[in-house]
Design a protein around this motif. Sequence first.
Motif, PDB file in Angstrom:
ATOM      1  N   SER A 219     -19.572   3.383 -26.606  1.00  0.00           N
ATOM      2  CA  SER A 219     -19.415   2.048 -27.195  1.00  0.00           C
ATOM      3  C   SER A 219     -17.955   1.730 -27.521  1.00  0.00           C
ATOM      4  O   SER A 219     -17.649   0.633 -27.981  1.00  0.00           O
ATOM      5  N   GLY A 220     -17.068   2.705 -27.307  1.00  0.00           N
ATOM      6  CA  GLY A 220     -15.647   2.482 -27.541  1.00  0.00           C
ATOM      7  C   GLY A 220     -15.190   2.768 -28.953  1.00  0.00           C
ATOM      8  O   GLY A 220     -14.158   2.226 -29.390  1.00  0.00           O
ATOM      9  N   ALA A 221     -15.911   3.601 -29.681  1.00  0.00           N
ATOM     10  CA  ALA A 221     -15.539   3.898 -31.070  1.00  0.00           C
ATOM     11  C   ALA A 221     -14.255   4.723 -31.125  1.00  0.00           C
ATOM     12  O   ALA A 221     -13.990   5.555 -30.252  1.00  0.00           O
ATOM     13  N   SER A 222     -13.483   4.486 -32.185  1.00  0.00           N
ATOM     14  CA  SER A 222     -12.269   5.265 -32.444  1.00  0.00           C
ATOM     15  C   SER A 222     -12.565   6.239 -33.584  1.00  0.00           C
ATOM     16  O   SER A 222     -12.899   5.822 -34.695  1.00  0.00           O
ATOM     17  N   PHE A 223     -12.460   7.529 -33.301  1.00  0.00           N
ATOM     18  CA  PHE A 223     -12.801   8.548 -34.285  1.00  0.00           C
ATOM     19  C   PHE A 223     -11.574   8.966 -35.097  1.00  0.00           C
ATOM     20  O   PHE A 223     -10.439   8.930 -34.606  1.00  0.00           O
ATOM     21  N   VAL A 224     -11.840   9.369 -36.324  1.00  0.00           N
ATOM     22  CA  VAL A 224     -10.804   9.984 -37.165  1.00  0.00           C
ATOM     23  C   VAL A 224     -10.747  11.457 -36.799  1.00  0.00           C
ATOM     24  O   VAL A 224     -11.767  12.158 -36.875  1.00  0.00           O
ATOM     25  N   LYS A 225      -9.586  11.938 -36.399  1.00  0.00           N
ATOM     26  CA  LYS A 225      -9.447  13.324 -35.964  1.00  0.00           C
ATOM     27  C   LYS A 225      -9.633  14.283 -37.134  1.00  0.00           C
ATOM     28  O   LYS A 225      -9.110  14.067 -38.219  1.00  0.00           O
ATOM     29  N   GLU A 239     -10.052   0.047 -36.304  1.00  0.00           N
ATOM     30  CA  GLU A 239      -9.559   0.319 -34.954  1.00  0.00           C
ATOM     31  C   GLU A 239     -10.670   0.124 -33.922  1.00  0.00           C
ATOM     32  O   GLU A 239     -10.450  -0.407 -32.830  1.00  0.00           O
ATOM     33  N   SER A 240     -11.865   0.563 -34.279  1.00  0.00           N
ATOM     34  CA  SER A 240     -13.003   0.389 -33.360  1.00  0.00           C
ATOM     35  C   SER A 240     -13.299  -1.081 -33.139  1.00  0.00           C
ATOM     36  O   SER A 240     -13.641  -1.500 -32.031  1.00  0.00           O
ATOM     37  N   LYS A 241     -13.189  -1.885 -34.200  1.00  0.00           N
ATOM     38  CA  LYS A 241     -13.410  -3.320 -34.086  1.00  0.00           C
ATOM     39  C   LYS A 241     -12.371  -3.945 -33.172  1.00  0.00           C
ATOM     40  O   LYS A 241     -12.687  -4.807 -32.338  1.00  0.00           O
ATOM     41  N   ASN A 242     -11.132  -3.519 -33.295  1.00  0.00           N
ATOM     42  CA  ASN A 242     -10.068  -4.056 -32.433  1.00  0.00           C
ATOM     43  C   ASN A 242     -10.316  -3.694 -30.959  1.00  0.00           C
ATOM     44  O   ASN A 242     -10.089  -4.514 -30.067  1.00  0.00           O
ATOM     45  N   LEU A 243     -10.789  -2.484 -30.727  1.00  0.00           N
ATOM     46  CA  LEU A 243     -11.064  -2.051 -29.355  1.00  0.00           C
ATOM     47  C   LEU A 243     -12.276  -2.796 -28.764  1.00  0.00           C
ATOM     48  O   LEU A 243     -12.365  -3.015 -27.568  1.00  0.00           O
ATOM     49  N   CYS A 244     -13.180  -3.175 -29.674  1.00  0.00           N
ATOM     50  CA  CYS A 244     -14.407  -3.845 -29.243  1.00  0.00           C
ATOM     51  C   CYS A 244     -14.151  -5.323 -28.930  1.00  0.00           C
ATOM     52  O   CYS A 244     -14.874  -5.943 -28.150  1.00  0.00           O
ATOM     53  N   SER A 245     -13.121  -5.882 -29.560  1.00  0.00           N
ATOM     54  CA  SER A 245     -12.836  -7.322 -29.398  1.00  0.00           C
ATOM     55  C   SER A 245     -12.306  -7.623 -27.999  1.00  0.00           C
ATOM     56  O   SER A 245     -11.636  -6.820 -27.379  1.00  0.00           O
TER      57      SER A 245
END
Length: 245
Positions: A219-225, A239-245
């Motif tokens: 789904s394009g989620a950005s994980f916290v390392k 960040e995930s919202k920005n990638l999803c937009s």
Amino acid sequence: RQDITVQGIRNSFVLEVYETHARLALEEGELNEFNQCQTKIKELTFGAGEGGDSAPSTACDGIDVTPSKKKRKGRTQVKLLTQDEDVADEFAGYRLLYALVQKNWADVTKELSLAMAMMNAEDRRVEEEKERDDRMSSCRHAMLVTKAVIHCDYHDFFVLYENAPHMSCYLMDFLLRRIRCWAYERVISAFRPTISVEYFRETLRFRDLEETRQFLKSSGASFVKESGGDPPFYVDCKESKNLCS
């Protein structure tokens, strides 16, 4: 089933064959086979063949219910069959869910009307008998699922999924990806700064964290390392919202 179709037999045994075949098709995830069976069942019980839909029949098995004044020249009289109340309710729920899976909103509207009519009749019967079955009817369940999907209410959807009557959950399986994608978009828009992978697992009813991470990645989620190279446990919502937009 194919032999019966070729021979054009119409009786209670034929109806039972199509009902059983439809359930087996659902269990195997064969939507095309299921649709062929449910379409034939509707034709046998509602008269909904190539000529279009008609009102439900209250005729007895094998009785000609075509009024003589409505007979058309050159056309064979149709004998409509009847299902048991529970079975009719079961398949009415299936038809509504199938239309929802296919995103056929015209059929959704049509099946909702039929389901509401069946529910009104059932409510009157229950009121007369002064008793109510604790098990939710398939019609009522399918109507609530439709409402949850239309309103993107993923919480109610998964409650209904876990309490689906008969084999409705097999049809709902085809809605899972759609609902989870909607839920993901809503969650990352509503939460800040992060949300746990466990929250997604529990809310969206995944089997384990690994399956949840695979869905989030797709789904394009950005994980916290995480330190130490451990699997990520938090999603960066902004960040995930920005990638999803």
